[in-house]
Scaffold this active site. Structure first.
Site, PDB file in Angstrom:
ATOM      1  N   GLY A  42       0.785  -1.240   0.000  1.00  0.00           N
ATOM      2  CA  GLY A  42       0.000   0.000   0.000  1.00  0.00           C
ATOM      3  C   GLY A  42       0.809   1.278   0.000  1.00  0.00           C
ATOM      4  N   ASP A  98       1.003   3.772   3.982  1.00  0.00           N
ATOM      5  CA  ASP A  98      -0.249   4.288   3.419  1.00  0.00           C
ATOM      6  C   ASP A  98      -1.200   4.800   4.501  1.00  0.00           C
ATOM      7  OD1 ASP A  98      -0.715   1.721   4.401  1.00  0.00           O
ATOM      8  OD2 ASP A  98      -1.732   0.980   2.615  1.00  0.00           O
ATOM      9  N   LYS A 129      -6.178   7.310  10.648  1.00  0.00           N
ATOM     10  CA  LYS A 129      -7.559   7.174  11.155  1.00  0.00           C
ATOM     11  C   LYS A 129      -7.491   7.107  12.677  1.00  0.00           C
ATOM     12  CE  LYS A 129      -9.559   4.004   7.792  1.00  0.00           C
ATOM     13  NZ  LYS A 129     -10.149   2.664   7.686  1.00  0.00           N
ATOM     14  N   ASP A 157      -6.041  -0.684  -1.101  1.00  0.00           N
ATOM     15  CA  ASP A 157      -6.887  -1.599  -1.869  1.00  0.00           C
ATOM     16  C   ASP A 157      -8.131  -2.043  -1.121  1.00  0.00           C
ATOM     17  OD1 ASP A 157      -5.298  -3.325  -0.028  1.00  0.00           O
ATOM     18  OD2 ASP A 157      -6.369  -4.932  -1.081  1.00  0.00           O
ATOM     19  N   ARG A 163      -6.014   0.076  -6.134  1.00  0.00           N
ATOM     20  CA  ARG A 163      -4.759   0.707  -5.696  1.00  0.00           C
ATOM     21  C   ARG A 163      -4.330   1.809  -6.661  1.00  0.00           C
ATOM     22  NH1 ARG A 163      -2.349  -2.370  -1.597  1.00  0.00           N
ATOM     23  NH2 ARG A 163      -2.641  -4.609  -1.737  1.00  0.00           N
TER      24      ARG A 163
HETATM   25  P1  IMP Z   1      -3.318  -1.259  11.232  1.00  0.00           P
HETATM   26  O1  IMP Z   1      -4.714  -1.592  11.686  1.00  0.00           O
HETATM   27  O2  IMP Z   1      -2.928   0.144  11.637  1.00  0.00           O
HETATM   28  O3  IMP Z   1      -2.348  -2.295  11.684  1.00  0.00           O
HETATM   29  O4  IMP Z   1      -3.353  -1.272   9.641  1.00  0.00           O
HETATM   30  C1  IMP Z   1      -3.129  -2.434   8.939  1.00  0.00           C
HETATM   31  C2  IMP Z   1      -3.283  -2.271   7.453  1.00  0.00           C
HETATM   32  O5  IMP Z   1      -4.667  -2.341   7.159  1.00  0.00           O
HETATM   33  C3  IMP Z   1      -2.839  -0.982   6.797  1.00  0.00           C
HETATM   34  O6  IMP Z   1      -1.451  -0.913   6.556  1.00  0.00           O
HETATM   35  C4  IMP Z   1      -3.609  -1.053   5.492  1.00  0.00           C
HETATM   36  O7  IMP Z   1      -2.912  -1.853   4.565  1.00  0.00           O
HETATM   37  C5  IMP Z   1      -4.893  -1.725   5.927  1.00  0.00           C
HETATM   38  N1  IMP Z   1      -5.987  -0.748   6.063  1.00  0.00           N
HETATM   39  C6  IMP Z   1      -6.423  -0.122   7.168  1.00  0.00           C
HETATM   40  N2  IMP Z   1      -7.448   0.710   6.903  1.00  0.00           N
HETATM   41  C7  IMP Z   1      -7.655   0.620   5.566  1.00  0.00           C
HETATM   42  C8  IMP Z   1      -8.575   1.253   4.653  1.00  0.00           C
HETATM   43  O8  IMP Z   1      -9.426   2.095   5.007  1.00  0.00           O
HETATM   44  N3  IMP Z   1      -8.467   0.871   3.358  1.00  0.00           N
HETATM   45  C9  IMP Z   1      -7.566  -0.033   2.908  1.00  0.00           C
HETATM   46  N4  IMP Z   1      -6.680  -0.640   3.713  1.00  0.00           N
HETATM   47  C10 IMP Z   1      -6.720  -0.316   5.030  1.00  0.00           C
HETATM   48 MG    MG Z   2      -0.191  -0.850   4.721  1.00  0.00          MG
END
Ligand code: IMP
Ligand code: MG
Length: 177
Positions: A42, A98, A129, A157, A163
């Site tokens: 991403g 990303d 977020k 994605d 993407r």
């Molecule tokens: P984490 O929850 O911060 O560990 O995020 C894990 C991964 O989830 C990120 O690096 C993204 O690849 C994916 N991700 C989280 N939120 C989104 C979204 O809104 N769209 C697409 N991928 C997401």
């Molecule tokens: Mg990611």
């Protein structure tokens, strides 16, 4: 596909903001050399665009990680799918990612990288977020804070699609379909 994409951040706004953050990074890293780590898959669009706006000496390396667990919620365990090619000891590492969502992936990745004794580790994310955070982690540089909605484009994605969109959009599922 049974979904529509609503534009959340237009392409021009992304370009403008990445240029601003690139300029800030160039100032903050003045006199130093940066090793940018792009988190695949991403982070690739963001890392490439951001790198073009950084004026200090810079090299790039790539890492692919996946969070264990099913569905859209990541867990605290991170699996390295592809490791870095370079030794990061003594280097100023800048992670280009990303999105920081729960924060699980990044907090684990940062711990993992610190064991390798870099001179410094900073995190630069395209999207943040904050409402979704379960781990106490904050990006050193964040381009946009967004609400708790599932977004695609600019590297992000939905089931490996979208993407390549040049903007950030919200996935709206078509209920009737
Ligand atoms: P984490 O929850 O911060 O560990 O995020 C894990 C991964 O989830 C990120 O690096 C993204 O690849 C994916 N991700 C989280 N939120 C989104 C979204 O809104 N769209 C697409 N991928 C997401
Ligand atoms: Mg990611």
């Amino acid at each position: 596909m049974n979904e529509k994409i609503r534009v959340l951040i237009p392409e021009e706004d992304i370009q403008k903001r990445i240029a601003e953050v690139g300029a800030a990074l160039s100032r903050d890293y003045e006199g130093k050399e940066v090793l940018m780590i792009c988190v695949l898959r991403g982070g690739v669009f963001f890392a490439c665009e951001l790198a073009k706006h950084i004026t200090v000496p810079l090299s790039m390396d790539f890492m692919c990680v996946s969070s264990y667990g099913s569905g859209t919620v990541s867990k605290g365990t991170v699996k390295i799918i592809k490791d870095l090619d370079e030794n990061i000891e003594g280097k100023h590492v800048l992670i280009a990612e990303d999105i920081v969502d729960s924060g699980n992936t990044l907090s684990t990745l940062i711990k993992l990288l610190k064991v390798r004794k870099p001179a410094s580790v900073k995190l630069c994310t395209l999207l943040d977020k904050p409402e979704r955070r379960v781990v106490d982690i904050e990006a050193d540089y964040s381009c946009f804070k967004i609400p708790d909605e599932f977004v695609v484009g600019y590297g992000l994605d939905y089931d490996q699609h979208y993407r390549n969109l040049p903007y950030i959009g919200v996935v709206e599922l078509n209920e009737e379909a």
